[in-house]
Motif scaffolding. Structure first.
Motif, PDB file in Angstrom:
ATOM      1  N   GLN A 110       4.591  -6.211  -4.131  1.00 28.90           N
ATOM      2  CA  GLN A 110       3.310  -6.560  -4.566  1.00 28.90           C
ATOM      3  C   GLN A 110       3.124  -6.156  -6.145  1.00 28.90           C
ATOM      4  O   GLN A 110       3.423  -5.307  -6.622  1.00 28.90           O
ATOM      5  CB  GLN A 110       2.318  -5.690  -3.814  1.00 28.90           C
ATOM      6  CG  GLN A 110       0.974  -5.889  -4.379  1.00 28.90           C
ATOM      7  CD  GLN A 110       0.443  -7.182  -3.703  1.00 28.90           C
ATOM      8  OE1 GLN A 110       1.014  -7.729  -2.682  1.00 28.90           O
ATOM      9  NE2 GLN A 110      -0.151  -7.942  -4.574  1.00 28.90           N
ATOM     10  N   VAL A 160      -0.072  -7.926   5.212  1.00 29.57           N
ATOM     11  CA  VAL A 160       1.289  -7.883   5.355  1.00 29.57           C
ATOM     12  C   VAL A 160       2.004  -6.900   6.599  1.00 29.57           C
ATOM     13  O   VAL A 160       2.481  -7.301   7.364  1.00 29.57           O
ATOM     14  CB  VAL A 160       2.030  -8.083   4.292  1.00 29.57           C
ATOM     15  CG1 VAL A 160       3.660  -7.894   4.404  1.00 29.57           C
ATOM     16  CG2 VAL A 160       1.694  -9.132   3.275  1.00 29.57           C
ATOM     17  N   THR A 186      -6.801  -6.576   0.560  1.00 28.94           N
ATOM     18  CA  THR A 186      -6.724  -7.820   0.577  1.00 28.94           C
ATOM     19  C   THR A 186      -5.347  -8.524   0.757  1.00 28.94           C
ATOM     20  O   THR A 186      -4.968  -9.536   1.153  1.00 28.94           O
ATOM     21  CB  THR A 186      -7.405  -8.537  -0.491  1.00 28.94           C
ATOM     22  OG1 THR A 186      -6.842  -8.191  -1.649  1.00 28.94           O
ATOM     23  CG2 THR A 186      -9.041  -8.096  -0.332  1.00 28.94           C
ATOM     24  N   GLN A 187      -4.185  -7.852   0.200  1.00 26.12           N
ATOM     25  CA  GLN A 187      -2.854  -8.431   0.229  1.00 26.12           C
ATOM     26  C   GLN A 187      -1.758  -7.792   0.854  1.00 26.12           C
ATOM     27  O   GLN A 187      -0.953  -8.132   1.275  1.00 26.12           O
ATOM     28  CB  GLN A 187      -2.705  -8.609  -1.435  1.00 26.12           C
ATOM     29  CG  GLN A 187      -3.537  -9.378  -2.174  1.00 26.12           C
ATOM     30  CD  GLN A 187      -3.470  -9.561  -3.738  1.00 26.12           C
ATOM     31  OE1 GLN A 187      -2.092  -9.167  -4.076  1.00 26.12           O
ATOM     32  NE2 GLN A 187      -4.223 -10.041  -4.336  1.00 26.12           N
ATOM     33  N   VAL A 188      -1.746  -6.451   0.624  1.00 23.99           N
ATOM     34  CA  VAL A 188      -0.851  -5.608   1.081  1.00 23.99           C
ATOM     35  C   VAL A 188      -1.016  -5.166   2.812  1.00 23.99           C
ATOM     36  O   VAL A 188      -0.068  -5.450   3.492  1.00 23.99           O
ATOM     37  CB  VAL A 188      -0.507  -4.347   0.339  1.00 23.99           C
ATOM     38  CG1 VAL A 188       0.665  -3.317   0.862  1.00 23.99           C
ATOM     39  CG2 VAL A 188      -0.375  -4.484  -0.985  1.00 23.99           C
ATOM     40  N   HIS A 196       8.575  -6.314   1.024  1.00 29.57           N
ATOM     41  CA  HIS A 196       7.335  -6.967   0.236  1.00 29.57           C
ATOM     42  C   HIS A 196       7.154  -6.321  -1.171  1.00 29.57           C
ATOM     43  O   HIS A 196       7.159  -5.247  -1.049  1.00 29.57           O
ATOM     44  CB  HIS A 196       6.064  -6.631   1.013  1.00 29.57           C
ATOM     45  CG  HIS A 196       4.887  -7.093   0.242  1.00 29.57           C
ATOM     46  ND1 HIS A 196       4.548  -8.508   0.303  1.00 29.57           N
ATOM     47  CD2 HIS A 196       3.834  -6.435  -0.380  1.00 29.57           C
ATOM     48  CE1 HIS A 196       3.444  -8.605  -0.436  1.00 29.57           C
ATOM     49  NE2 HIS A 196       3.108  -7.456  -0.674  1.00 29.57           N
ATOM     50  N   LYS A 245      -6.299  -4.475  -3.740  1.00 33.76           N
ATOM     51  CA  LYS A 245      -4.977  -5.235  -3.386  1.00 33.76           C
ATOM     52  C   LYS A 245      -4.356  -4.783  -2.024  1.00 33.76           C
ATOM     53  O   LYS A 245      -4.103  -5.509  -1.291  1.00 33.76           O
ATOM     54  CB  LYS A 245      -4.198  -5.260  -4.514  1.00 33.76           C
ATOM     55  CG  LYS A 245      -4.492  -5.872  -5.839  1.00 33.76           C
ATOM     56  CD  LYS A 245      -3.394  -6.003  -6.666  1.00 33.76           C
ATOM     57  CE  LYS A 245      -3.862  -6.904  -7.808  1.00 33.76           C
ATOM     58  NZ  LYS A 245      -3.187  -7.183  -9.022  1.00 33.76           N
ATOM     59  N   TRP A 246      -4.556  -3.534  -1.628  1.00 31.09           N
ATOM     60  CA  TRP A 246      -4.089  -2.744  -0.504  1.00 31.09           C
ATOM     61  C   TRP A 246      -4.859  -3.564   0.607  1.00 31.09           C
ATOM     62  O   TRP A 246      -4.360  -3.975   1.541  1.00 31.09           O
ATOM     63  CB  TRP A 246      -4.453  -1.478  -0.368  1.00 31.09           C
ATOM     64  CG  TRP A 246      -4.383  -0.988   1.190  1.00 31.09           C
ATOM     65  CD1 TRP A 246      -5.502  -0.648   1.872  1.00 31.09           C
ATOM     66  CD2 TRP A 246      -3.165  -0.687   1.817  1.00 31.09           C
ATOM     67  NE1 TRP A 246      -4.817  -0.151   3.183  1.00 31.09           N
ATOM     68  CE2 TRP A 246      -3.693  -0.445   3.218  1.00 31.09           C
ATOM     69  CE3 TRP A 246      -1.854  -0.973   1.746  1.00 31.09           C
ATOM     70  CZ2 TRP A 246      -2.620  -0.178   4.221  1.00 31.09           C
ATOM     71  CZ3 TRP A 246      -1.191  -0.676   2.711  1.00 31.09           C
ATOM     72  CH2 TRP A 246      -1.207  -0.313   4.070  1.00 31.09           C
TER      73      TRP A 246
END
Length: 54
Positions: free
Chosen positions: A24, A45, A40-42, A22, A37-38
């Protein structure tokens, strides 16, 4: 960048379905593991990968 690929090379005995890469965008080394971002996005995953491999 490239740490995941390096780790996959070191773990050559893991089957491909046990590996996930992944990349980012928009974060640095520290930011990939903290902040918005951790969360909500990372992390989603990472969490989904862990759940799917149990």
């Amino acid at each position: 960048m490239g740490q995941t690929v390096a780790a996959h090379d070191l773990c050559s005995q893991l089957p491909p379905f046990r590996k996930r890469h992944h990349l980012q965008t928009g974060v640095g080394h520290y930011g990939v593991f903290s902040g918005r971002k951790w969360e909500t996005q990372v992390y989603p995953v990472v969490r989904n990968f862990i759940v799917s491999n149990n």
